[in-house]
Design an enzyme around this catalytic site. Sequence first.
Site, PDB file in Angstrom:
ATOM      1  N   ASP A 117       1.846  -8.057   9.374  1.00  0.00           N
ATOM      2  CA  ASP A 117       1.084  -9.206   9.973  1.00  0.00           C
ATOM      3  C   ASP A 117       2.409 -10.135  10.189  1.00  0.00           C
ATOM      4  O   ASP A 117       3.480 -10.088   9.942  1.00  0.00           O
ATOM      5  CB  ASP A 117       0.298  -9.735   8.963  1.00  0.00           C
ATOM      6  CG  ASP A 117       0.897 -10.541   7.798  1.00  0.00           C
ATOM      7  OD1 ASP A 117       1.724  -9.784   7.226  1.00  0.00           O
ATOM      8  OD2 ASP A 117       0.400 -11.540   7.278  1.00  0.00           O
TER       9      ASP A 117
ATOM     10  N   ASP B 122      -1.524   8.043   5.713  1.00  0.00           N
ATOM     11  CA  ASP B 122      -0.518   7.755   7.051  1.00  0.00           C
ATOM     12  C   ASP B 122      -1.227   7.341   8.308  1.00  0.00           C
ATOM     13  O   ASP B 122      -1.460   8.206   8.864  1.00  0.00           O
ATOM     14  CB  ASP B 122       0.755   8.780   7.002  1.00  0.00           C
ATOM     15  CG  ASP B 122       1.539   8.329   8.061  1.00  0.00           C
ATOM     16  OD1 ASP B 122       1.693   6.899   8.336  1.00  0.00           O
ATOM     17  OD2 ASP B 122       2.056   9.319   8.935  1.00  0.00           O
TER      18      ASP B 122
ATOM     19  N   GLU C  98       0.647  -0.452   4.360  1.00  0.00           N
ATOM     20  CA  GLU C  98       1.437  -1.440   5.108  1.00  0.00           C
ATOM     21  C   GLU C  98       2.920  -1.536   4.637  1.00  0.00           C
ATOM     22  O   GLU C  98       3.379  -0.647   3.883  1.00  0.00           O
ATOM     23  CB  GLU C  98       0.685  -2.786   4.767  1.00  0.00           C
ATOM     24  CG  GLU C  98       1.132  -3.976   5.729  1.00  0.00           C
ATOM     25  CD  GLU C  98       0.170  -5.205   5.600  1.00  0.00           C
ATOM     26  OE1 GLU C  98      -0.849  -5.092   4.917  1.00  0.00           O
ATOM     27  OE2 GLU C  98       0.544  -6.266   6.147  1.00  0.00           O
TER      28      GLU C  98
END
Length: 580
Positions: free
Chosen positions: A180, A546, A555
Site C-alpha cells: 500500500d 502467489d 504482500e
Amino acid sequence: MRWFFFLLLSCCAGCVVAQQQKAVVQLNQAGFYPAWPKIAIVTGEPAGDRFFIVQAASRDTVFAGLLSQARPSAYSSVTARVADFSRLQQEGDYDLLVPGAGGVALSIRRHAYHAVATGVLKGFYYQRSDMPLDKAFAGKWSRPAGHPDTAVLIHASAADTRRPAGTVIRTPGGWYDAGDYNKYIVNSGITMGTLFSAYEDFPTYFDTLQTAIPESGDALPDILDETIYNLRWMLTMQDRDGGVYHKCTNAAFDGMVMPGVTTLPRYVVQKGTAATLDFAAVAAQAARVIRKFEKQLPGLADSCLAAAQQAWQWALLHPDVVYDQRVINPAYDPDITTGEYGDRFFHDEWLWAAAELFAATGKKGYHTVLEQRMKDRVQLPGWSQVGMLGYYTLVRNEKALPAYSTGMVHGARDSILIRADEYLEKAKTNAFATVMGQSARDFVWGSNAVAANQGMLLLMAYRLSGKRQYLEGALSNADYLLGRNATGYCFVTGYGTRSPVHPHHRPSVADGIAEPVPGLLAGGPNPGRQDHCTYAFTEPETAYTDDDCSYASNEIAINWNAPAVYLLNALEALAAQGRR
Ligand code: G3I
Ligand code: 9MR
C-alpha cells in the site's frame, strides 16, 4: 449444480493429495557456500533412498548420498527426507537428482548470497515515495515520483489549538510501508532499528556494498543513504511538543494503481505512545550511528538526539495513548481505514527507547526505566514487539556503556543465548531441518519475517559466543526463505528459480511489466488467510498463494525485508571472512 461442486471438490482434494505425494526436491535456490552445510529436502515418495549430484555441464556424478528416513512435518501433511551434501565443497553449477523426484539445479559459490542480499536492500529504493525512480537505477521498473506529501492535512484525531484540523503540513519522503502507499511510524520504527543494526554489526562489509542507488558513490555507505532517506521523513512526523503522528495516510487504501496516480487528501493522524517511543528509539540510534559521519551530515546526529529526547519527554507525559481506529472513527471525520499497527502494550517500546537513549547519552534516568523493563519476558522482534532491539543494542555497545550497567547487559546477553538454544533444540525435530517452525504460531501474517528475525537473533548469539551451531541455525532459516520450505518458493521476488510473480504490491500489479519489482520478501505462509482469497493449500506451512489478491500471504512489507537484509548480508559477510 450441487453434483458439479461435489465433483470439483473431490477432484481438488485428489489433486492436493496427489501433489503432496509426488516427490519434489526443495532447496535454497540462491546457492550454497562452499564450506557451509548444504541440505535439500525431498518431499513425497521418491523411488528409492539414494540421491546423486552431477556437474551441470559434464554430467559427471560428483556426489552420491543416502536420503534420511522420512519424517512427517508437524505443520502439514508433507513428509520430508533430508539429502545432505555438505561434503561437496567445490564451487560450480550442479544438478541434484533423486530417482522418482527428478532433478533440480543448484550452485555452490563463495559469494552465494551476494546478489539476493544486495537485492533485498535495493528493495527499499523501490519503495521510495516522493522521488522518481530513474531508469539508471530502477531499470524497467523506473517510474515517476509517487505521493509528494508536501501538503498533508492534520486529521481531526490529531488536532489541537495550535494545529487545528485541516492545517497543512509537509511530511515528504520515506518508504511506502508495503503493497500500500501509506507511511506508518510504528512499522518504520522496527524497520529502521533492524537496518541500523545491520550496519552496526557489519560496518566494514556495508562500507563497500553498492546497491546502484542515486547516492551510490557518495561519502556514505549505501545502506545508510537508504536508511537516512526514511529517517528524514520520520523527523517530519514529530510535532513541536515532541509527540509523533502515528502515520501519514490516505483515508482509505488506494486502488491497485501506480503511486501518485490518485491525488486524494493525505492526513497525519493522532499522536500515540507507540509511535513516539519507536521514533525516540530510532532517532537515538541514528544519532549514535551517524555521529562518525558528521562531516557528510552536519548537525544531523545532534538534531536526531534532540528529537529523541523530546519524544521521550512527550511519552512520559502521555504513557498510554493507544492508536485505535474503532475509537477515533466514530468520533472524527473522515474515517481512517488503512493499516492500523495498533499496539496496546508499550513495555517493549519503553525498553527499546530507553536502551537507545541510554546507549546514546549514558544518562542514569534511562537506565532506571531500562532496569524496570528488563523484568519483562522479551519477544522475538515484530512490529509490536521491539524490546529485543534494545537487547541487541545493549550487548553490542557493552564496552561503551557505564560500568554500572554490566549486570543488565549480561542479562540481555543470557536472554538472547537462552532463546537461541531453544531454537536449536526445537529445530532438531523439524522436518525441513530449519529453525523456522518452532510451533504453528510461527506461521502468522508475515511469517517470513519470523524466519528472518529468528535468523537474526541466532546471528546475535553467534557473535556473542562464536558457537558455530548458531550460525548454522541462521543459515537454515536463510535456506527456508530461499526455497527449502514446504511451498517450494524462494520468497524474494526476482531471485531463485521459483519466486513470487504476483505479490500484493500495487506497483508490481499496475506497472504493466510481467516481472514484479525485485528484491521484495513476500509475507509467507499464513493459515489465517484473512484475505479470503483462494489457497490451494491451507495448512500452516503451505497456506501461501502467489496471487495479488492475497495480502495475508503474498504482500511485501518493509519490516519483513529489513530482517532479510540483516540475515542475508550478515551471512554473506561472515562467509567472506571465512567463518567455518
Ligand atoms: O495479537 C494477536 C495474538 O494475541 C494472537 O495470538 C494472534 C493469532 O493469530 O493474532 C494476533 O494478532 C495479529 C496481529 O497481526 C499481531 O501480530 C492478527 O491476527 C493479524 O491479523 C495482524 O496482522 C497484521 C495485519 O497488518 C492486519 O492488521 C500484520 O501483523 C501486519 O504486518 C499487517 O500490516 C499491514 C498494514 O496494516 C498495512 N500495510 C501492509 C502491511 C502488511 O500486510
Ligand atoms: O492493500 C491493502 C494491504 O496493504 C493491507 O495489508 C490489507 C489489510 O489491511 O488491505 C489491503 O487492502 C484491501 C482492503 O483491506 C479491502 N479491500 C481490498 C483492498 C485491496 O486488496
